[in-house]
Write an enzyme that holds these catalytic residues in place. Sequence first.
Site, PDB file in Angstrom:
ATOM      1  N   ALA A 117       6.286  20.671  94.998  1.00  9.19           N
ATOM      2  CA  ALA A 117       4.832  20.594  94.848  1.00  9.19           C
ATOM      3  C   ALA A 117       4.188  21.966  94.719  1.00  9.19           C
ATOM      4  O   ALA A 117       3.141  22.105  94.090  1.00  9.19           O
ATOM      5  CB  ALA A 117       4.227  19.831  96.027  1.00  9.19           C
ATOM      6  N   THR A 118       4.785  22.998  95.315  1.00  2.00           N
ATOM      7  CA  THR A 118       4.205  24.337  95.202  1.00  2.00           C
ATOM      8  C   THR A 118       4.191  24.792  93.740  1.00  2.00           C
ATOM      9  O   THR A 118       3.166  25.269  93.235  1.00  2.00           O
ATOM     10  CB  THR A 118       4.976  25.338  96.070  1.00  2.00           C
ATOM     11  OG1 THR A 118       4.788  25.011  97.440  1.00  2.00           O
ATOM     12  CG2 THR A 118       4.476  26.759  95.839  1.00  2.00           C
ATOM     13  N   ASN A 138      -2.311  17.847 104.749  1.00  3.43           N
ATOM     14  CA  ASN A 138      -0.995  18.146 105.297  1.00  3.43           C
ATOM     15  C   ASN A 138      -1.025  18.524 106.768  1.00  3.43           C
ATOM     16  O   ASN A 138      -0.007  18.449 107.449  1.00  3.43           O
ATOM     17  CB  ASN A 138      -0.332  19.269 104.507  1.00  3.43           C
ATOM     18  CG  ASN A 138      -1.197  20.505 104.407  1.00  3.43           C
ATOM     19  OD1 ASN A 138      -2.289  20.454 103.823  1.00  3.43           O
ATOM     20  ND2 ASN A 138      -0.744  21.612 104.953  1.00  3.43           N
ATOM     21  N   GLN A 184       1.626  14.690 100.315  1.00  2.00           N
ATOM     22  CA  GLN A 184       1.663  14.019 101.615  1.00  2.00           C
ATOM     23  C   GLN A 184       1.510  12.506 101.497  1.00  2.00           C
ATOM     24  O   GLN A 184       1.942  11.760 102.377  1.00  2.00           O
ATOM     25  CB  GLN A 184       0.564  14.582 102.525  1.00  2.00           C
ATOM     26  CG  GLN A 184       0.738  16.035 102.906  1.00  2.00           C
ATOM     27  CD  GLN A 184       1.949  16.268 103.780  1.00  2.00           C
ATOM     28  OE1 GLN A 184       2.378  15.388 104.524  1.00  2.00           O
ATOM     29  NE2 GLN A 184       2.505  17.453 103.694  1.00  2.00           N
ATOM     30  N   ALA A 194      10.019  15.691  96.609  1.00  2.00           N
ATOM     31  CA  ALA A 194      10.968  14.723  97.143  1.00  2.00           C
ATOM     32  C   ALA A 194      11.138  14.785  98.646  1.00  2.00           C
ATOM     33  O   ALA A 194      11.283  13.754  99.308  1.00  2.00           O
ATOM     34  CB  ALA A 194      12.323  14.911  96.467  1.00  2.00           C
ATOM     35  N   HIS A 195      11.150  15.987  99.224  1.00  2.00           N
ATOM     36  CA  HIS A 195      11.522  16.091 100.639  1.00  2.00           C
ATOM     37  C   HIS A 195      10.481  15.491 101.575  1.00  2.00           C
ATOM     38  O   HIS A 195      10.761  15.275 102.750  1.00  2.00           O
ATOM     39  CB  HIS A 195      11.816  17.542 101.020  1.00  2.00           C
ATOM     40  CG  HIS A 195      10.618  18.424 101.109  1.00  2.00           C
ATOM     41  ND1 HIS A 195      10.105  19.114 100.039  1.00  2.00           N
ATOM     42  CD2 HIS A 195       9.827  18.744 102.167  1.00  2.00           C
ATOM     43  CE1 HIS A 195       9.065  19.818 100.424  1.00  2.00           C
ATOM     44  NE2 HIS A 195       8.871  19.610 101.713  1.00  2.00           N
ATOM     45  N   THR A 234      16.748  24.621  82.926  1.00  2.00           N
ATOM     46  CA  THR A 234      17.596  23.436  82.982  1.00  2.00           C
ATOM     47  C   THR A 234      17.105  22.471  84.047  1.00  2.00           C
ATOM     48  O   THR A 234      16.868  22.855  85.193  1.00  2.00           O
ATOM     49  CB  THR A 234      19.053  23.836  83.287  1.00  2.00           C
ATOM     50  OG1 THR A 234      19.489  24.757  82.293  1.00  2.00           O
ATOM     51  CG2 THR A 234      19.963  22.621  83.302  1.00  2.00           C
ATOM     52  N   CYS A 285      -0.465  32.173 117.459  1.00  2.00           N
ATOM     53  CA  CYS A 285      -0.987  32.762 118.695  1.00  2.00           C
ATOM     54  C   CYS A 285       0.130  33.595 119.297  1.00  2.00           C
ATOM     55  O   CYS A 285       0.954  33.104 120.051  1.00  2.00           O
ATOM     56  CB  CYS A 285      -1.443  31.679 119.656  1.00  2.00           C
ATOM     57  SG  CYS A 285      -2.210  32.327 121.132  1.00  2.00           S
TER      58      CYS A 285
END
Length: 338
Positions: A33-34, A109, A137, A157-158, A192, A284
């Site tokens: 997605a990135t 997300n 998401q 996919a992940h 490819t 933090c």
Amino acid sequence: MGARADAALLQAREKLAAWLGCEPLDIIWTSGATEANNAAVQSAAANGAAEIWISAIEHPCTLAATERYFGKARRSIPVTRNGVPDVEWLAEALKHSVPGLVGVMAANNETGVLQPWREVLSLCRERGMPFFCDAAQWIGKLPAKGLGDCDFVSGCAHKFGGPQGVGFLKVPAKFRSLIVGGPQEEGRRAGTENVAGVLAMIAALEERESALGSAPSVARRTAWHMEFERELLATLPGAAILGAGTDRLWNTTAAIMPELADCRQRWVVKLDKLGFAVSTGSACASGKEETSHVLAAMAFSADEASRALRFSSGWDSTREDWLRLLNGLRRAHAELAG
């Protein structure tokens, strides 16, 4: 062998297109997605879009891409305290200006809050503007039907049990490639194709779409999720659920945890030692607090954001898993408070 690989990819496109509701050749395969989000934003810029409007709580990769390709010509769509884009604000703003692309994700997300992508798509259609929806998401947790109506739709996919490193982008006819140097994907994405990855992604999504067709399956998981949140609030005074009262993904809870004296004793570290992998919406460490842009847009303070935790389950998670997490939170709280 090459012909068989092409045939397999075509069949995969046909299946994904049927779930989304678009044409098979509208889909290109990506590394995730990135890449897909970067490609959508870059294409809009390459096609001459002068300005882009995106919600203030988009994924960091979308924020970074819009900063690179549009700079000061990026406008943020404000969100409510519950993390939902202000559609009324958008409708009013569109009366005075028309951007080259509008982007609103399908589900956030960090909070799991469902976004009004259908309403925003309708506004864009009324004004003849292209619409981009990051659905990473959403897909695999809710039905993909209807997302194909958007001009750009991204997924990976992940997020639904497939392999890492493969995803897709649904594109309009007027699309400019991000990656050049080869004729693959009809010249829209050089390199490819990851045939094995694509086929594994489609196999995973086929299983998820089948499960989503079973109302009892989703209802049961939603009930486990809601039970966990009720018990969490009852057990840990001072905790708060982000986006409570709004529609959210059945597998995601984002919560502000009770305030403790020492920020360096991070909840995530304690829970990790207890065997639970959770994430935090802000950093933090070393006395430096960095507020999540999502929580900042929702008007949470830096102190509140520093106590945000995100819990998420998978399709294989059970009610017992949620209850074990609840017991782990109780134990972690007792140790941190002590």
